[in-house]
Motif scaffolding. Sequence first.
Motif, PDB file in Angstrom:
ATOM      1  N   ASP A 174       4.196   1.289   2.584  1.00 13.06           N
ATOM      2  CA  ASP A 174       5.477   1.911   2.286  1.00 13.06           C
ATOM      3  C   ASP A 174       5.239   3.416   2.097  1.00 13.06           C
ATOM      4  OD1 ASP A 174       7.882   2.819   0.762  1.00 13.06           O
ATOM      5  OD2 ASP A 174       8.377   0.683   0.799  1.00 13.06           O
ATOM      6  N   ASP A 175       6.026   4.237   2.791  1.00  7.59           N
ATOM      7  CA  ASP A 175       5.841   5.694   2.709  1.00  7.59           C
ATOM      8  C   ASP A 175       6.840   6.336   1.749  1.00  7.59           C
ATOM      9  OD1 ASP A 175       8.114   5.325   4.194  1.00  7.59           O
ATOM     10  OD2 ASP A 175       7.520   6.629   5.858  1.00  7.59           O
ATOM     11  N   TYR A 176       7.315   5.571   0.779  1.00  6.33           N
ATOM     12  CA  TYR A 176       8.327   6.056  -0.166  1.00  6.33           C
ATOM     13  C   TYR A 176       7.928   7.380  -0.811  1.00  6.33           C
ATOM     14  CZ  TYR A 176      10.920   6.395  -4.556  1.00  6.33           C
ATOM     15  OH  TYR A 176      11.673   6.859  -5.609  1.00  6.33           O
ATOM     16  N   GLU A 177       6.722   7.455  -1.377  1.00  6.73           N
ATOM     17  CA  GLU A 177       6.318   8.676  -2.079  1.00  6.73           C
ATOM     18  C   GLU A 177       6.060   9.822  -1.106  1.00  6.73           C
ATOM     19  OE1 GLU A 177       3.198   8.315  -4.942  1.00  6.73           O
ATOM     20  OE2 GLU A 177       4.552   7.429  -6.434  1.00  6.73           O
ATOM     21  N   MET A 178       5.627   9.515   0.096  1.00  9.63           N
ATOM     22  CA  MET A 178       5.368  10.569   1.083  1.00  9.63           C
ATOM     23  C   MET A 178       6.634  11.352   1.427  1.00  9.63           C
ATOM     24  SD  MET A 178       2.699   8.939   3.820  1.00  9.63           S
ATOM     25  CE  MET A 178       0.934   9.181   3.588  1.00  9.63           C
ATOM     26  N   PHE A 198       0.860  -1.181   0.000  1.00  7.40           N
ATOM     27  CA  PHE A 198       0.000   0.000   0.000  1.00  7.40           C
ATOM     28  C   PHE A 198       0.899   1.234   0.000  1.00  7.40           C
ATOM     29  CE2 PHE A 198      -2.773  -3.313   1.213  1.00  7.40           C
ATOM     30  CZ  PHE A 198      -4.085  -2.892   0.989  1.00  7.40           C
ATOM     31  N   LEU A 199       0.732   2.066  -1.007  1.00  9.82           N
ATOM     32  CA  LEU A 199       1.627   3.197  -1.235  1.00  9.82           C
ATOM     33  C   LEU A 199       0.828   4.502  -1.222  1.00  9.82           C
ATOM     34  CD1 LEU A 199       4.698   3.738  -2.119  1.00  9.82           C
ATOM     35  CD2 LEU A 199       3.727   3.977  -4.420  1.00  9.82           C
ATOM     36  N   PRO A 200       0.661   5.126  -0.071  1.00 11.22           N
ATOM     37  CA  PRO A 200      -0.075   6.401  -0.035  1.00 11.22           C
ATOM     38  C   PRO A 200       0.689   7.479  -0.798  1.00 11.22           C
ATOM     39  CG  PRO A 200       0.222   5.484   2.173  1.00 11.22           C
ATOM     40  CD  PRO A 200       1.128   4.719   1.262  1.00 11.22           C
TER      41      PRO A 200
END
Length: 204
Positions: A72-76, A36-38
């Motif tokens: 995963d908070d990669y884009e955040m 899950f990628l917010p």
Amino acid sequence: MAKIGIYGSSFDPITNVHLWTASTVAQRCKLDRVIFLPCSSKRTDKQLHISDEHRWNMVLMAIEGNDKFVADDYEMKLAGWEIATYLTLKHFKAKFPEDEIYFIMGADLLLDIGEGKWKKSEELIQENKFIVMARDGINMLTAISKSPILRNSDDGQTFHLIDKGLAMEISSSYIRDELKMGGEPRYLVPENCYSYIKTHKLYA
């Protein structure tokens, strides 16, 4: 080699439909993991309604107890100008070089990519694999055949189309509207997320 699905969304808020579709996709496509990628609030094309922190907390609560689901908070963490699905998938392919990576999306997004509306649309389609979920009123095969970007990469492996049972149109925006108007969307979101929304007076 594992099969991993990247499920990007605003999750504003995450809903039971998000969880149900992720579970169904994992089962039908034999995925070992769904990430899950917010998306980030720094994206210029998104108008989000609560902070990244609140959305992230609810995603973690929603997926708790399912060993196939991770967040995963990669884009955040990225600056707004750095965010593009093409670059995101490049990141995850480098992070999991031995695994097969799929981007999970709705048919409405397939239309946008096919019309060249996303950054590096052509490279995105040429270099990646997609699981596409049906949306009411959209013929996915027609969408692919009408777009040169999509049609030229339709090799039988690029697109995994799921056209039955996933077109439930209960959206995060519907839930936000219900909360804003004093409605009761309790059973449309995970119970712990509902409690969190009420405790922090979100979307009111």
